[in-house]
Write a protein that holds these residues in place. Structure first.
Motif, mmCIF file in Angstrom:
data_model
loop_
_atom_site.group_PDB
_atom_site.id
_atom_site.type_symbol
_atom_site.label_atom_id
_atom_site.label_comp_id
_atom_site.label_asym_id
_atom_site.label_seq_id
_atom_site.Cartn_x
_atom_site.Cartn_y
_atom_site.Cartn_z
ATOM 1 N N GLU A 166 -4.748 7.755 -5.748
ATOM 2 C CA GLU A 166 -4.610 6.308 -5.613
ATOM 3 C C GLU A 166 -5.740 5.673 -4.810
ATOM 4 O O GLU A 166 -6.002 4.490 -4.971
ATOM 5 N N ALA A 181 1.905 6.879 -6.762
ATOM 6 C CA ALA A 181 0.908 7.881 -7.148
ATOM 7 C C ALA A 181 1.402 9.296 -6.841
ATOM 8 O O ALA A 181 1.146 10.227 -7.589
ATOM 9 N N ILE A 209 2.362 1.789 -3.393
ATOM 10 C CA ILE A 209 1.373 2.332 -4.336
ATOM 11 C C ILE A 209 1.157 3.825 -4.082
ATOM 12 O O ILE A 209 1.077 4.624 -5.022
ATOM 13 N N SER A 210 1.092 4.213 -2.811
ATOM 14 C CA SER A 210 0.924 5.632 -2.478
ATOM 15 C C SER A 210 2.104 6.447 -2.998
ATOM 16 O O SER A 210 1.920 7.532 -3.544
ATOM 17 N N ASN A 232 -4.382 7.025 -16.562
ATOM 18 C CA ASN A 232 -3.795 8.378 -16.716
ATOM 19 C C ASN A 232 -3.182 8.942 -15.439
ATOM 20 O O ASN A 232 -3.079 10.160 -15.280
ATOM 21 N N LEU A 233 -2.795 8.082 -14.542
ATOM 22 C CA LEU A 233 -2.161 8.565 -13.314
ATOM 23 C C LEU A 233 -0.639 8.641 -13.484
ATOM 24 O O LEU A 233 0.006 9.482 -12.861
ATOM 25 N N SER A 268 0.835 -1.204 0.000
ATOM 26 C CA SER A 268 0.000 0.000 0.000
ATOM 27 C C SER A 268 0.863 1.244 0.000
ATOM 28 O O SER A 268 0.573 2.223 -0.691
ATOM 29 N N PHE A 319 -2.056 2.064 -13.644
ATOM 30 C CA PHE A 319 -2.095 3.514 -13.404
ATOM 31 C C PHE A 319 -1.811 4.300 -14.693
ATOM 32 O O PHE A 319 -2.294 5.415 -14.850
ATOM 33 N N GLN A 338 -5.719 -0.277 4.831
ATOM 34 C CA GLN A 338 -5.133 1.055 5.100
ATOM 35 C C GLN A 338 -5.925 1.799 6.159
ATOM 36 O O GLN A 338 -5.368 2.493 6.990
#
Lengths: 197, 208
Positions: free
Chosen positions: B92, A15, A11-12, A51-52, A8, A47, B104
């Motif tokens: 995200e 981003a 991933i954060s 479009n991230l 997690s 992602f 989370q």
């Protein structure tokens, strides 16, 4: 911190900081730091689709990061080889492993970049420390990592918002292949031993 | 008994390693194989439950679905979901699976499922009972959206959007725009369809 927490967090970071963070994490993953590298590649693909992340710089920098990590880990094995040879060099098992690696090293390097990723760390260290040529290692590593980025990143891209589903599948698939490999080696050892007897 | 002990004693290290590898390999392969089989069930979940027909039961929400996926499938504005679930609307957080989001947020489990699933179900039912227009927080129309989602976010009826874009309203509101443009062979492809809908949203839609 549990593995899932780390995922997690990764991933954060992806981003928040984009392609350079993907590069950094894949470099560390290639170097053997226990990061969820395959999940990062799948998520990066998803992602990009959403479009991230940038569609050009992310795969390119990520790929460079991961092969740079492989090269660095090879160097660690290379510089530790004198210690390893001193410690284990005279044993027959070490010599056998070296001989086997010289014959089948390319396949091992290639497969452990994308299919048997759990074995990438020891295989890279063995390659570096056993005198396996860097050019050869790097060629197979580049091909393997390219397969990894294209296949797993491509699956993340294709599945888009369902990427968590494909991530679970790949985790199960890799585990299944690893289990099958262990089973195969076990059967081989058993049969080989019985023949010798 | 004595012969059995003799037999055990005669087992070499190689044989023990081989047996460990065989047992370990099988022990790994069984759960992983089951996981792979489950994937096929889940991957065809949306098609099997006819998500494109719309008006889905909230019981169909799964842990791998992201908030964005739920928002589109149930045509609930993402902003509404974020607000009601007390989630910070970061990029995200709308893309990760509900199971990961649950972890989370440290919400724990209810009936063996991530607790967030129950919260999302409650929020969807509340939205259906009292729809709230929030404006399109994404600002731009994108290919993963469907017309029902855009309609509920912007306050423009779905039929009006489809008619203005030159597409028959029957049975098309819940199809993602990328899929819809392919299916209808939209002139100019998905980019043209997005541009047409963006024009309508900019002109008539509620601002976020």
């Amino acid at each position: 911190m549990s593995g899932i927490d780390l995922s997690s967090l990764a991933i954060s970071w992806m981003a928040a900081y984009g392609a350079p963070m993907v590069t950094g994490m894949l470099y560390l993953g290639g170097l053997g730091v226990p990061l969820p590298s395959t999940l990062i590649v799948i998520a990066a693909g998803a992602f990009i689709r959403q479009n991230l992340l940038d569609a050009y710089s992310t795969p390119l920098l990520g790929y460079l990061g991961t092969i740079a990590g492989d090269g660095s880990l090879y160097a660690v094995g290379y510089f530790a080889s004198s210690w390893l040879n001193q410690r284990f060099g005279q044993t027959s098992s070490w010599k056998n492993a070296q001989r086997l690696f010289t014959r089948r090293g390319g396949t091992a390097v290639f497969l452990t970049r994308w299919l048997l990723t759990a074995l990438a760390l020891p295989v890279t260290l063995i390659a570096g420390s056993s005198g396996y040529g860097f050019k050869k290692f790097f060629t197979f590593a580049m091909l393997g990592e390219l397969t990894w980025v294209l296949v797993y990143g491509g699956l993340g891209y294709a599945f888009g918002s369902q990427w968590e589903l494909i991530s679970d599948f790949i985790s199960n698939f890799s585990g299944f292949v690893l289990g099958a490999l262990a089973l195969g080696v076990g059967i081989y050892l058993l049969l080989h031993f019985n023949k010798k007897k | 008994m004595k012969s059995l002990i003799e037999k055990i004693k005669s087992i070499s290290i190689i044989q023990i390693i081989a047996l460990i590898l065989i047992i370990g390999g099988i022990a790994i392969m069984i759960p992983k194989g089951k996981g792979m089989f489950d994937f096929y069930k889940e991957a065809s979940y949306a098609a099997e439950n006819n998500f494109q027909a719309g008006n889905l039961s909230p019981d169909l929400i799964r842990p791998w679905m992201s908030l964005r996926y739920v928002a589109v499938a149930y045509a609930v504005p993402q902003k509404y979901l974020f607000d009601e679930l007390h989630i910070q609307p970061k990029k995200e957080t709308s893309l990760i699976g509900l199971a990961r989001l649950n972890l989370q947020m440290q919400l724990g489990t209810v009936d063996g499922q991530p607790a967030i699933l129950k919260h999302v179900k409650t929020v969807i039912l509340a939205y259906r009972a009292n729809p709230v227009m929030t404006g399109l927080i994404e600002q731009k129309v994108e290919d993963w959206m469907n017309v029902a989602y855009i309609a509920n976010s912007s306050g423009i009826p779905a039929d009006s959007i489809l008619q203005a874009a030159g597409i028959t309203p029957v049975g098309n509101a819940y199809k993602p725009l990328g899929f819809l443009s392919d299916e209808t062979h939209y002139n100019g492809g998905v980019k043209a369809l997005i541009a047409a809908i963006q024009k309508i949203v900019d002109a008539q839609g509620m601002k976020p």
